[in-house]
Scaffold this active site. Structure first.
Site, PDB file in Angstrom:
ATOM      1  N   GLU A  25       0.841  -1.205   0.000  1.00 56.32           N
ATOM      2  CA  GLU A  25       0.000   0.000   0.000  1.00 56.32           C
ATOM      3  C   GLU A  25       0.870   1.246   0.000  1.00 56.32           C
ATOM      4  OE1 GLU A  25      -3.439   1.751   3.006  1.00 56.32           O
ATOM      5  OE2 GLU A  25      -1.714   0.716   3.838  1.00 56.32           O
ATOM      6  N   HIS A  27       2.588   4.562   0.943  1.00 54.46           N
ATOM      7  CA  HIS A  27       2.912   5.196   2.220  1.00 54.46           C
ATOM      8  C   HIS A  27       3.620   6.528   1.957  1.00 54.46           C
ATOM      9  CE1 HIS A  27       1.746   1.467   4.189  1.00 54.46           C
ATOM     10  NE2 HIS A  27       1.822   2.103   5.334  1.00 54.46           N
ATOM     11  N   ASP A  36       3.850  -1.916   5.811  1.00 55.75           N
ATOM     12  CA  ASP A  36       3.031  -2.688   6.752  1.00 55.75           C
ATOM     13  C   ASP A  36       3.556  -4.110   6.914  1.00 55.75           C
ATOM     14  OD1 ASP A  36       1.420  -0.483   7.043  1.00 55.75           O
ATOM     15  OD2 ASP A  36      -0.189  -1.227   5.761  1.00 55.75           O
ATOM     16  N   HIS A 111      -1.439  -3.990   9.302  1.00 52.25           N
ATOM     17  CA  HIS A 111      -2.335  -3.209   8.430  1.00 52.25           C
ATOM     18  C   HIS A 111      -3.717  -3.185   9.076  1.00 52.25           C
ATOM     19  CE1 HIS A 111      -4.072  -1.572   4.766  1.00 52.25           C
ATOM     20  NE2 HIS A 111      -4.841  -2.635   4.595  1.00 52.25           N
ATOM     21  N   GLU A 113      -6.769  -2.430   8.420  1.00 54.21           N
ATOM     22  CA  GLU A 113      -7.979  -2.953   7.787  1.00 54.21           C
ATOM     23  C   GLU A 113      -8.040  -4.483   7.721  1.00 54.21           C
ATOM     24  OE1 GLU A 113      -7.491   1.239   6.119  1.00 54.21           O
ATOM     25  OE2 GLU A 113      -6.201  -0.424   6.709  1.00 54.21           O
ATOM     26  N   HIS A 165      -0.662   7.228   9.482  1.00 58.65           N
ATOM     27  CA  HIS A 165      -0.333   6.524   8.240  1.00 58.65           C
ATOM     28  C   HIS A 165       0.850   7.234   7.597  1.00 58.65           C
ATOM     29  CE1 HIS A 165      -0.908   4.313   4.495  1.00 58.65           C
ATOM     30  NE2 HIS A 165      -0.798   5.445   3.855  1.00 58.65           N
ATOM     31  N   GLU A 170       5.251   4.797  11.879  1.00 59.59           N
ATOM     32  CA  GLU A 170       5.721   3.935  10.798  1.00 59.59           C
ATOM     33  C   GLU A 170       7.072   4.402  10.259  1.00 59.59           C
ATOM     34  OE1 GLU A 170       1.894   1.853   8.791  1.00 59.59           O
ATOM     35  OE2 GLU A 170       2.265   3.923   8.149  1.00 59.59           O
TER      36      GLU A 170
END
Length: 248
Positions: A25, A27, A36, A111, A113, A165, A170
């Site tokens: 995904e 970033h 992630d 992650h 979700e 995010h 991160e």
């Protein structure tokens, strides 16, 4: 696990086995798309070292990023799985591991979700196997104690997990684990994003800032990343000791 022979792996059924799962995904501009998955894998490796456990190959694809957080299809390279695919993938992997005789399993998620689909898979496997294995699932951020979060954000504003995010946590974890993949000179922050209390489809251009970030990553550091990693692993060791009876 993927560096072991099968007899070496089979000899470790009395030890915990850890399954990392993340996503592929966007970033923002300064972090790679594998954040992630790579964070979940590194945390799992640290936890395995503390528990004398075994890390399984990382599941690198995950459920769709929310339209108003990761941005999903707004960015090239974000690879989304349907929910049923995530459930079936995790279900099948866990089923095989339990069939191999492992009874102490940790699923380490990176992650957000993914979680409801991972939990569904765990529930189905538990029902099908009669609870033969104890399976512990966690996101790497959930075990962090308030004092660790306070230290990590010392001198900074914590925007809330909904906006973390490609931001401080991160970015700091990646600086701690794989600094060569972090490009702070490309970091972009133009506006303060307000977290949404809803989800809306279809996804529209502008739902997420065009650079992909949600909060400011300025102030990220390897030291903050170390605090997060050690804080998570320390608490997970306690959780595993309680749930598995693992020696600490």
């Amino acid at each position: 696990m993927d560096q072991m022979t099968w007899p070496e792996f089979a000899a470790r059924t009395d030890r915990p086995v850890i399954l990392p799962i993340g996503s592929t995904e966007q970033h923002s501009q300064h972090l790679p798309m594998g954040v992630d998955a790579r964070i979940a894998e590194h945390i799992s490796e640290d936890l395995a070292a503390a528990l004398d456990g075994t890390v399984m190959p990382t599941l690198c694809y995950g459920y769709k990023s929310k339209p108003l957080s990761g941005g999903g299809p707004l960015f090239p390279g974000t690879i989304d799985l349907n929910g049923v695919t995530v459930i079936n993938l995790v279900h099948d992997v866990l089923s095989e591991i339990i069939a191999d005789g492992f009874t102490k399993i940790v699923v380490m998620n990176g992650h957000f979700e993914n979680e409801p689909f991972v939990i569904e898979a765990i529930d189905l496997v538990t029902r099908e196997t009669g609870g033969k294995a104890t399976i512990v699932e966690s996101n790497w951020w959930d075990p962090l104690t308030p004092d660790v979060v306070e230290k990590v954000f010392e001198g900074l504003d914590f925007p809330g997990w909904a906006l973390e995010h490609a931001a401080i946590t991160e970015t700091s974890l990646m600086l701690h684990y794989e600094p060569q993949l972090v490009h702070m000179d490309r970091m972009v922050y133009k506006q303060k994003v307000k977290p949404k209390a809803y989800v809306r489809y279809p996804v529209r251009k502008g739902d997420v800032p065009d650079y992909g970030g949600l909060a400011d990553a300025t102030g990220s550091s390897a030291e903050r990343g170390r605090l997060i990693a050690e804080g998570c692993v320390s608490e997970m060791v306690k959780i595993c000791a309680e749930e598995f009876g693992t020696e600490r």
